[in-house]
Design a protein around this motif. Structure first.
Motif, PDB file in Angstrom:
ATOM      1  N   MET A 188      -7.232  -0.835   1.313  1.00 52.78           N
ATOM      2  CA  MET A 188      -5.931  -0.371   0.852  1.00 52.78           C
ATOM      3  C   MET A 188      -6.106   0.674  -0.239  1.00 52.78           C
ATOM      4  O   MET A 188      -6.877   0.477  -1.185  1.00 52.78           O
ATOM      5  CB  MET A 188      -5.109  -1.540   0.305  1.00 52.78           C
ATOM      6  N   ASP A 189      -5.392   1.774  -0.112  1.00 54.43           N
ATOM      7  CA  ASP A 189      -5.427   2.827  -1.121  1.00 54.43           C
ATOM      8  C   ASP A 189      -4.619   2.364  -2.332  1.00 54.43           C
ATOM      9  O   ASP A 189      -3.430   2.066  -2.227  1.00 54.43           O
ATOM     10  CB  ASP A 189      -4.825   4.108  -0.540  1.00 54.43           C
ATOM     11  N   LEU A 190      -5.267   2.309  -3.486  1.00 50.67           N
ATOM     12  CA  LEU A 190      -4.585   1.865  -4.704  1.00 50.67           C
ATOM     13  C   LEU A 190      -3.730   2.958  -5.331  1.00 50.67           C
ATOM     14  O   LEU A 190      -3.053   2.722  -6.333  1.00 50.67           O
ATOM     15  CB  LEU A 190      -5.610   1.353  -5.715  1.00 50.67           C
ATOM     16  N   ASN A 191      -3.782   4.152  -4.775  1.00 50.80           N
ATOM     17  CA  ASN A 191      -2.927   5.253  -5.229  1.00 50.80           C
ATOM     18  C   ASN A 191      -3.176   5.616  -6.689  1.00 50.80           C
ATOM     19  O   ASN A 191      -2.238   5.879  -7.443  1.00 50.80           O
ATOM     20  CB  ASN A 191      -1.447   4.902  -5.005  1.00 50.80           C
ATOM     21  N   ILE A 192      -4.446   5.611  -7.088  1.00 55.72           N
ATOM     22  CA  ILE A 192      -4.774   6.021  -8.463  1.00 55.72           C
ATOM     23  C   ILE A 192      -5.642   7.283  -8.485  1.00 55.72           C
ATOM     24  O   ILE A 192      -5.988   7.760  -9.563  1.00 55.72           O
ATOM     25  CB  ILE A 192      -5.472   4.898  -9.255  1.00 55.72           C
ATOM     26  N   GLY A 193      -5.964   7.817  -7.328  1.00 51.27           N
ATOM     27  CA  GLY A 193      -6.753   9.043  -7.282  1.00 51.27           C
ATOM     28  C   GLY A 193      -6.042  10.186  -7.986  1.00 51.27           C
ATOM     29  O   GLY A 193      -4.845  10.401  -7.777  1.00 51.27           O
ATOM     30  N   SER A 240      -2.860  -0.123 -10.864  1.00 54.81           N
ATOM     31  CA  SER A 240      -2.372   0.585  -9.686  1.00 54.81           C
ATOM     32  C   SER A 240      -0.854   0.509  -9.533  1.00 54.81           C
ATOM     33  O   SER A 240      -0.242  -0.526  -9.798  1.00 54.81           O
ATOM     34  CB  SER A 240      -3.026  -0.010  -8.429  1.00 54.81           C
ATOM     35  N   PRO A 241      -0.229   1.597  -9.046  1.00 55.28           N
ATOM     36  CA  PRO A 241       1.195   1.549  -8.709  1.00 55.28           C
ATOM     37  C   PRO A 241       1.521   0.509  -7.639  1.00 55.28           C
ATOM     38  O   PRO A 241       2.686   0.140  -7.469  1.00 55.28           O
ATOM     39  CB  PRO A 241       1.484   2.972  -8.196  1.00 55.28           C
ATOM     40  N   ARG A 242       0.504   0.028  -6.929  1.00 52.90           N
ATOM     41  CA  ARG A 242       0.730  -1.055  -5.971  1.00 52.90           C
ATOM     42  C   ARG A 242       1.221  -2.324  -6.668  1.00 52.90           C
ATOM     43  O   ARG A 242       1.809  -3.192  -6.034  1.00 52.90           O
ATOM     44  CB  ARG A 242      -0.565  -1.363  -5.212  1.00 52.90           C
ATOM     45  N   SER A 243       0.951  -2.434  -7.969  1.00 54.61           N
ATOM     46  CA  SER A 243       1.409  -3.590  -8.753  1.00 54.61           C
ATOM     47  C   SER A 243       2.675  -3.258  -9.534  1.00 54.61           C
ATOM     48  O   SER A 243       2.896  -3.771 -10.629  1.00 54.61           O
ATOM     49  CB  SER A 243       0.307  -4.033  -9.714  1.00 54.61           C
ATOM     50  N   SER A 244       3.512  -2.409  -8.973  1.00 60.71           N
ATOM     51  CA  SER A 244       4.656  -1.848  -9.701  1.00 60.71           C
ATOM     52  C   SER A 244       5.709  -2.868 -10.127  1.00 60.71           C
ATOM     53  O   SER A 244       6.538  -2.567 -10.987  1.00 60.71           O
ATOM     54  CB  SER A 244       5.323  -0.751  -8.861  1.00 60.71           C
TER      55      SER A 244
END
Length: 260
Positions: free
Chosen positions: A1-6, A239-243
Motif C-alpha cells: 500500500m502506498d502511504l502517500n508520503i513521497g 501517513s495521510p492514510r491515518s487521517s
C-alpha cells in the motif's frame, strides 16, 4: 500500500541510532525528505549518509532542549526542502534510578528532556505544519507512562506527563487538521541489549538470554522488539492514510502492557 508520503518532508529528532535511525531509513524508502538531528553530528551523518536516498536528508547537530538550536534546525530544513509535513519527537533516554536515590537535579533534568524537547520542536514546526495538506506529529513514549517501574521512577513520571501533554496537543490542534499521536514502546533492542548481553559473560545464546528476560518482564511474544518494527508504526501514523487517527496511543511492546 502506498502511504502517500513521497515528496513530503518530515523532521525526526534523535536520528543517529535506534528507532530514530530506523524511522529516517523507512521515510527515505517511502520517498520522503527528512530533516534529522542529534548531538553527535558526525555519528549522525555517518549513519544517514550510508542510507539509500541520503541526498534527501538534511542532518545537523542540535540539542533539542535548546530553543534557538531547534529553531535554526527547522529554518535550515525548510530552506532545503521548502516545507514541513510532520514531526517525530524521538530524542530522549531512560534514567535508571529509584526514587530514594533520585535528587532534585535528576527530576529537573528528566522533565526538561522529556518536555522541552517536544515543546521546542512542536513550537518551531507549527507554522509550517499549518501550511501542510497532511500535517502530523508523533511523540515517542513508552508503556512506562502508564505502567510505572520503581527502577525508572523519574523517567516514568516524566513520560506520564508527556502522555498527558500529547493528548492535550491532539485536542488543541485538531480543529486545524494537525494530528498528534503517541507510539509507546516496550523493550526494544536498539543495541543496548546486545551490549548488556555481551557484558553479562554468560554461556546462553543471545536468543536464550533474550527469551529469559522477556519471560521475566511478561512480554507475550517472548522477545524484544526491533527498531524497524517501531518505525513502521511511526511512519503509518505520519501517513495521510491515518487521517482519522489523532489522540491515539499505539503500544509497540510485544504484549507487555498490563493496563486496559
Amino acid at each position: 500500500m502506498d502511504l502517500n508520503i513521497g515528496g513530503r518532508t518530515y523532521l525526526v529528532t534523535g536520528g543517529s541510532s535506534g528507532v530514530g535511525a530506523a524511522t529516517v531509513a523507512l521515510l527515505l524508502e517511502e520517498g520522503a525528505n527528512v530533516v534529522t538531528c542529534a548531538r553527535d553530528v558526525e555519528r549522525l551523518r555517518g549513519v544517514v549518509g550510508a542510507l539509500p536516498g541520503a541526498e534527501r536528508v538534511y542532518a545537523a547537530a542540535c540539542d533539542v532542549r535548546d530553543t534557538a538550536a531547534v529553531d535554526a534546525l527547522v529554518t535550515a530544513g525548510v530552506e532545503r526542502f521548502g516545507g514541513l509535513d510532520g514531526v517525530v519527537n524521538n530524542a530522549g533516554k531512560s534514567r535508571m534510578v529509584p526514587r530514594a536515590e533520585a535528587g532534585l537535579d535528576d527530576w529537573r533534568d528528566e522533565l526538561d528532556l522529556k518536555f522541552a524537547s517536544v515543546l521546542n520542536t512542536v513550537d518551531a514546526a507549527l507554522p509550517l505544519l499549518r501550511r501542510s495538506p497532511a500535517p502530523a506529529i508523533v511523540n515517542i513514549n513508552a508503556v512506562l507512562a502508564r505502567q510505572p517501574e520503581p527502577r525508572l521512577v523519574t523517567t516514568g513520571a516524566a513520560r506520564a506527563g508527556l502522555l498527558n501533554l500529547t493528548k492535550s496537543m491532539s485536542i488543541e490542534f485538531a480543529p486545524e487538521g494537525i494530528r498528534v499521536n503517541t507510539v509507546a514502546l516496550g523493550l526494544v533492542d536498539t543495541g543496548q541489549w546486545r551490549r548488556r548481553y555481551e557484558e553479562s559473560g554468560g554461556t546462553a545464546t543471545f536468543a536464550e538470554w533474550e527469551a529469559e528476560i522477556a519471560a521475566d518482564r511478561g512480554i507475550g511474544l517472548g522477545r524484544f522488539g526491533h527498531a524497524e518494527e517501531v518505525a513502521a508504526m511511526i511512519v503509518t501514523l505520519l501517513s495521510p492514510r491515518s487521517s482519522y487517527v489523532t489522540g491515539a496511543v499505539l503500544d509497540v511492546c510485544g504484549g507487555v502492557a498490563r493496563y486496559m
